[in-house]
Design a protein around this motif. Structure first.
Motif, mmCIF file in Angstrom:
data_model
loop_
_atom_site.group_PDB
_atom_site.id
_atom_site.type_symbol
_atom_site.label_atom_id
_atom_site.label_comp_id
_atom_site.label_asym_id
_atom_site.label_seq_id
_atom_site.Cartn_x
_atom_site.Cartn_y
_atom_site.Cartn_z
ATOM 1 N N SER A 86 29.770 -161.100 -64.738
ATOM 2 C CA SER A 86 29.731 -159.463 -65.258
ATOM 3 C C SER A 86 30.485 -158.663 -63.820
ATOM 4 C CB SER A 86 28.364 -158.894 -65.595
ATOM 5 O OG SER A 86 27.728 -159.035 -64.364
ATOM 6 N N ARG A 87 30.783 -157.286 -64.142
ATOM 7 C CA ARG A 87 31.090 -156.349 -62.982
ATOM 8 C C ARG A 87 30.276 -155.218 -63.129
ATOM 9 N NH1 ARG A 87 32.956 -160.620 -61.798
ATOM 10 N NH2 ARG A 87 35.310 -161.185 -60.932
ATOM 11 N N PHE A 88 29.783 -154.556 -62.339
ATOM 12 C CA PHE A 88 29.188 -153.262 -62.435
ATOM 13 C C PHE A 88 29.312 -152.519 -61.094
ATOM 14 C CE2 PHE A 88 26.304 -156.032 -59.686
ATOM 15 C CZ PHE A 88 25.508 -155.220 -58.933
ATOM 16 N N ILE A 89 28.975 -151.047 -61.589
ATOM 17 C CA ILE A 89 28.969 -150.143 -60.585
ATOM 18 C C ILE A 89 27.510 -149.692 -60.641
ATOM 19 C CG2 ILE A 89 31.351 -149.512 -60.713
ATOM 20 C CD1 ILE A 89 30.636 -147.084 -62.298
ATOM 21 N N LYS A 90 27.032 -148.807 -59.554
ATOM 22 C CA LYS A 90 25.839 -148.189 -59.410
ATOM 23 C C LYS A 90 26.024 -146.888 -58.501
ATOM 24 C CE LYS A 90 20.758 -148.625 -58.121
ATOM 25 N NZ LYS A 90 19.765 -149.313 -57.576
ATOM 26 N N GLU A 91 25.775 -145.917 -59.035
ATOM 27 C CA GLU A 91 25.933 -144.479 -58.648
ATOM 28 C C GLU A 91 24.908 -143.405 -58.619
ATOM 29 O OE1 GLU A 91 29.142 -143.003 -57.343
ATOM 30 O OE2 GLU A 91 28.815 -145.052 -56.634
ATOM 31 N N PRO A 92 24.946 -142.727 -57.500
ATOM 32 C CA PRO A 92 23.933 -141.848 -57.528
ATOM 33 C C PRO A 92 24.144 -140.880 -58.737
ATOM 34 C CG PRO A 92 25.664 -141.209 -55.780
ATOM 35 C CD PRO A 92 25.721 -142.500 -56.265
ATOM 36 N N LEU A 93 22.982 -140.108 -59.227
ATOM 37 C CA LEU A 93 23.027 -139.022 -60.381
ATOM 38 C C LEU A 93 22.318 -137.906 -59.795
ATOM 39 C CD1 LEU A 93 23.532 -138.327 -63.205
ATOM 40 C CD2 LEU A 93 21.572 -139.801 -63.938
ATOM 41 N N ARG A 94 23.078 -136.605 -59.736
ATOM 42 C CA ARG A 94 22.501 -135.545 -59.434
ATOM 43 C C ARG A 94 22.059 -134.559 -60.547
ATOM 44 N NH1 ARG A 94 21.718 -138.465 -55.649
ATOM 45 N NH2 ARG A 94 22.900 -138.264 -53.657
ATOM 46 N N GLU A 95 22.900 -134.518 -61.651
ATOM 47 C CA GLU A 95 22.890 -133.731 -62.777
ATOM 48 C C GLU A 95 23.230 -134.572 -64.034
ATOM 49 O OE1 GLU A 95 23.657 -129.144 -62.529
ATOM 50 O OE2 GLU A 95 25.468 -130.235 -61.858
ATOM 51 N N GLY A 96 22.854 -134.292 -65.138
ATOM 52 C CA GLY A 96 23.184 -135.332 -66.434
ATOM 53 C C GLY A 96 22.689 -134.543 -67.626
ATOM 54 N N LEU A 97 23.555 -134.553 -68.620
ATOM 55 C CA LEU A 97 23.333 -134.058 -69.819
ATOM 56 C C LEU A 97 23.667 -135.336 -70.891
ATOM 57 C CD1 LEU A 97 22.729 -132.120 -71.814
ATOM 58 C CD2 LEU A 97 25.015 -131.447 -72.248
ATOM 59 N N PHE A 98 22.257 -135.684 -71.495
ATOM 60 C CA PHE A 98 22.348 -136.860 -72.276
ATOM 61 C C PHE A 98 21.878 -136.768 -73.647
ATOM 62 C CE2 PHE A 98 20.992 -137.788 -67.917
ATOM 63 C CZ PHE A 98 21.543 -138.786 -67.509
ATOM 64 N N TRP A 99 22.763 -137.132 -74.548
ATOM 65 C CA TRP A 99 22.442 -136.980 -76.210
ATOM 66 C C TRP A 99 22.160 -138.082 -76.699
ATOM 67 C CZ3 TRP A 99 23.694 -131.833 -77.811
ATOM 68 C CH2 TRP A 99 24.549 -131.220 -76.896
ATOM 69 N N PHE A 100 21.086 -138.086 -77.607
ATOM 70 C CA PHE A 100 20.664 -139.353 -78.371
ATOM 71 C C PHE A 100 20.591 -139.074 -79.864
ATOM 72 C CE2 PHE A 100 18.697 -139.227 -74.256
ATOM 73 C CZ PHE A 100 18.647 -140.361 -73.808
ATOM 74 N N SER A 101 20.923 -140.054 -80.484
ATOM 75 C CA SER A 101 20.870 -139.985 -81.965
ATOM 76 C C SER A 101 20.699 -141.358 -82.544
ATOM 77 C CB SER A 101 22.206 -139.400 -82.526
ATOM 78 O OG SER A 101 22.304 -139.446 -84.064
ATOM 79 N N GLY A 102 19.771 -141.215 -83.604
ATOM 80 C CA GLY A 102 19.437 -142.568 -84.174
ATOM 81 C C GLY A 102 18.227 -143.481 -83.340
ATOM 82 N N ARG A 103 17.936 -142.903 -82.244
ATOM 83 C CA ARG A 103 16.950 -143.292 -81.265
ATOM 84 C C ARG A 103 16.031 -142.360 -80.644
ATOM 85 N NH1 ARG A 103 19.011 -146.374 -75.923
ATOM 86 N NH2 ARG A 103 17.014 -145.492 -75.220
ATOM 87 N N ALA A 104 14.944 -142.717 -80.043
ATOM 88 C CA ALA A 104 14.134 -141.620 -79.587
ATOM 89 C C ALA A 104 14.610 -141.100 -78.304
ATOM 90 C CB ALA A 104 12.635 -142.397 -79.249
ATOM 91 N N VAL A 105 14.428 -139.964 -78.149
ATOM 92 C CA VAL A 105 14.813 -139.240 -76.683
ATOM 93 C C VAL A 105 13.607 -139.618 -75.694
ATOM 94 C CG1 VAL A 105 15.188 -137.069 -75.447
ATOM 95 C CG2 VAL A 105 15.900 -137.473 -77.875
ATOM 96 N N PRO A 106 13.967 -139.936 -74.484
ATOM 97 C CA PRO A 106 12.892 -140.212 -73.392
ATOM 98 C C PRO A 106 12.007 -138.941 -73.262
ATOM 99 C CG PRO A 106 15.064 -141.064 -72.851
ATOM 100 C CD PRO A 106 15.298 -140.232 -73.912
#
Length: 647
Positions: A86-106
């Motif tokens: 595999s290959r992956f990136i790990k990045e800092p997160l300061r703001e985020g808007l997350f949309w969910f459908s068909g699964r529970a929202v955390p």
């Protein structure tokens, strides 16, 4: 759309404990900060975050690893890390808007926090600068077509801005893209955000099997009424066939704006969808923004059952490039277009333009006439084609017919002494291809001079070619060889076979258009140059190799269209061109070298015959070669097409 646009935030919560979630290949960890649930008409749709966190995205698709590395290196300082297969990136997160459908929202846990409404609206305004399709459209397609299937969308900001989609319904991909500013925009205009694809992993299909489009366009009827200025009205009637069950919502590409130079400034031209009805004239709801159109039907038509939509588009998008006395409606979506793999329509078209402009369209001419102050042209295509284009302007016509094919040459602004030679060259190329590949796809071909330098394009029944094709042809000797222009001319005419008669399904298969046209043009050059033909062909091979060596490690041929470079866009253009045109042609030339002239001609004829008026796929190429040569070509393609090897 109101259900996704009329949204608000619940009171924010100061996180008392880390909050996280995981999808197939994305892991999000929100360590500290504030979270508000995003509410809509039907309950909780997602959450908005501001604080300290991180995300990790992993790709397990080895074919895309080089393209991931190139786009990250060219546009960021983000390291692509190596995992187990595999290959992956790990990045800092300061703001985020997350949309969910068909699964529970955390669900966040903590104490009441400060109001995030201002930050939320500022975040959404900033992300709306993106020229990509609105995430609300993805949500709408999912809600209308498959609401029970889990889907997650995310817009995230840290050191960079990112867009993530787990979309098993629309694109049927899990993807991560980088957002970057278009730096060449004038300073007094808000800079748009462009997408650099970092990863696209298929959901429920593979690159080698291909991705079927959600619907096909099987018939197009267009009526264009042009003004003497910039304004135009386009009436388009499209017959569509769903390829999946349960679809109520359908997505199209349809321009919303075009930016055109005006002196040192850029001027915005507008495309407006003013009405949409079904075959019975009933209004159909739609949303049209950022170059995308989503249509929602009252009920889902059965899979395979044709239905009709009628569109009216108005705007000021008749653009006279460089102040020319001409405009063009090209392959860009000036009428609604579905995914490329689903564009295979028979067509009827009529265009009305005020004199003295002359209208030009591909296809068989049904009628050309004058009515009062207007010129009217009607054409048709009786076989399925992927695009319809229109040109109009100050053009002079010369035409010739040979072996049942009419070639019309349109000189811009004034007549040219080379018309008959250019027409003769076109007929020579067509005659060569008819022996090499098969009968020419169309009974009529319009060659239209473009008042520019250094490019060509060839939609169905048309060749757009720049002025050096006309100004550089002086004698029989350089009739075919004037600084490579005639090889390009042969390449563009070859597109009537490769790209139009044999279509490509998705961007990963575009080499079937460009590389096959390039090798066909080179074979014409070899034939036309007589005793020196092999030397000229070898020169082209050497150039292909030089170009391919420069970009081969950046990505493989199927992912050439992913290349982006924020600070040097020409590098991205070079990467795409050198892979699709040069490395692909080099690959084909190596096959040619191994199986010989007769074997290669048989291969071209057989591939063309098998996929004539159909969409071809790369997966069929090594299989056909195996049948013809009794050799396994899969390792060759695995290394040199799917991989970064050089043949």
């Amino acid at each position: 759309m109101a259900r996704f646009q009329s949204i608000h935030l619940a009171p924010s919560i100061e996180l008392g404990a880390p909050l996280g979630f995981q999808t197939d290949h994305l892991q999000v960890s929100l360590s500290s900060g504030r979270v508000s649930l995003v509410k809509g008409q039907e309950g909780t749709l997602g959450l908005f975050f501001q604080g300290e966190g991180s995300f990790t995205y992993t790709s397990r698709d080895p074919y895309e690893f080089p393209a991931m590395a190139y786009n990250l290196q060219a546009n960021t300082k983000v390291a692509l890390r190596e995992g187990e297969n595999s290959r992956f990136i790990k990045e800092p997160l300061r703001e985020g808007l997350f949309w969910f459908s068909g699964r529970a929202v955390p669900v966040p846990v903590g104490m009441p926090g400060p109001d995030l409404a201002g930050a939320f609206h500022s975040f959404r305004r900033d992300m709306a600068r993106s020229w990509s399709a609105p995430l609300e459209h993805t949500l709408l397609l999912h809600a209308a077509n498959a609401p029970g299937i889990p889907m997650v969308l995310a817009e995230m900001k840290g050191a960079q801005a990112w867009v993530y989609q787990l979309d098993p319904v629309g694109t049927q991909k899990e993807s991560l893209s980088l957002l970057y500013e278009r730096l060449d925009f004038p300073r007094d205009l808000e800079k748009p955000l462009l997408l650099a694809p970092i990863s696209q992993q298929p959901l429920g299909w593979t690159w080698k099997s291909g991705h079927p489009p959600p619907f096909q366009t099987i018939h197009l009827k267009v009526d264009v009424q042009a003004s003497a200025g910039n304004d135009v009205i386009v009436d388009a009637t499209e017959t569509l066939v769903p390829t999946r069950d349960g679809q109520r919502a359908f997505a199209f590409n349809l321009s919303t704006e075009t930016w055109t130079p005006s002196g040192v400034n850029l001027v915005r031209r507008h495309h407006r969808l003013v009405s949409l009805t079904d075959g019975q004239g009933r209004p159909i709801p739609f949303d049209h923004q950022r170059g995308r159109l989503v249509v929602v039907l009252p009920e889902a038509p059965p899979k395979g059952a044709p239905f009709i939509l009628r569109f009216r588009v108005e705007g000021d998008f008749l653009i006279r490039e460089g102040g020319d006395n001409a405009w063009q409606l090209g392959v860009n979506p000036w009428y609604p277009q579905g995914d490329h793999g689903g564009l295979a329509f028979r067509a009827e078209a009529r265009v009305r333009v005020p004199k003295p402009f002359v209208p030009i369209m591909g296809g068989t001419v049904v009628s050309r006439r004058e009515e009062g102050k207007d010129q009217i042209l009607e054409t048709r295509f009786d076989q399925p084609v992927p695009f319809l284009v229109i040109q109009a302007g100050d053009f002079r016509l010369t035409e010739g017919k040979r072996n049942g094919v009419t070639v019309r040459l349109w000189n811009y602004a004034k007549a040219n002494s080379q018309e008959q030679r250019v027409i003769g060259l076109a007929h020579d190329i067509i005659g060569f291809y008819e022996k090499l590949i098969g009968p020419f796809p169309f009974p009529e071909l319009d060659i239209i001079e473009q008042n520019d330098w250094g490019f060509g394009q060839a939609p169905a029944g048309v060749v757009f070619i720049t002025r050096e094709a006309f100004n550089q042809i002086h004698s029989l000797a350089n009739r075919y060889f004037s600084k490579g222009i005639n090889a390009r001319f042969a390449h563009e005419i070859a597109h009537q076979y490769w790209g139009n008669q044999v279509r490509w399904t998705g961007q990963e298969d575009q080499w079937l258009s460009e590389s096959f046209a390039e090798i066909s043009g080179a074979l014409f050059v070899r034939w036309a140059y007589g005793p020196d033909g092999n030397a000229r062909y070898k020169e082209m091979e050497n150039l292909w190799r030089t170009h391919a060596e420069e970009v081969a490690q950046r990505c493989s041929i199927p992912f050439a269209n992913r290349a982006r470079h924020a600070t040097d866009p020409l590098q991205a253009v070079k990467t795409r061109t050198y892979l699709l045109y040069d490395k692909g042609a080099l690959l084909l030339s190596r096959i040619h070298q191994e199986i010989g002239d007769q074997g290669f001609a048989t291969f071209l004829k057989a591939f063309h015959h098998n996929f004539k008026w159909k969409a071809g796929g790369t997966q069929h190429v090594p299989g056909l070669l195996k049948v013809l040569t009794k050799k396994d070509w899969d390792p060759f393609f695995e290394s040199n097409f799917w991989g970064t090897g050089l043949p």
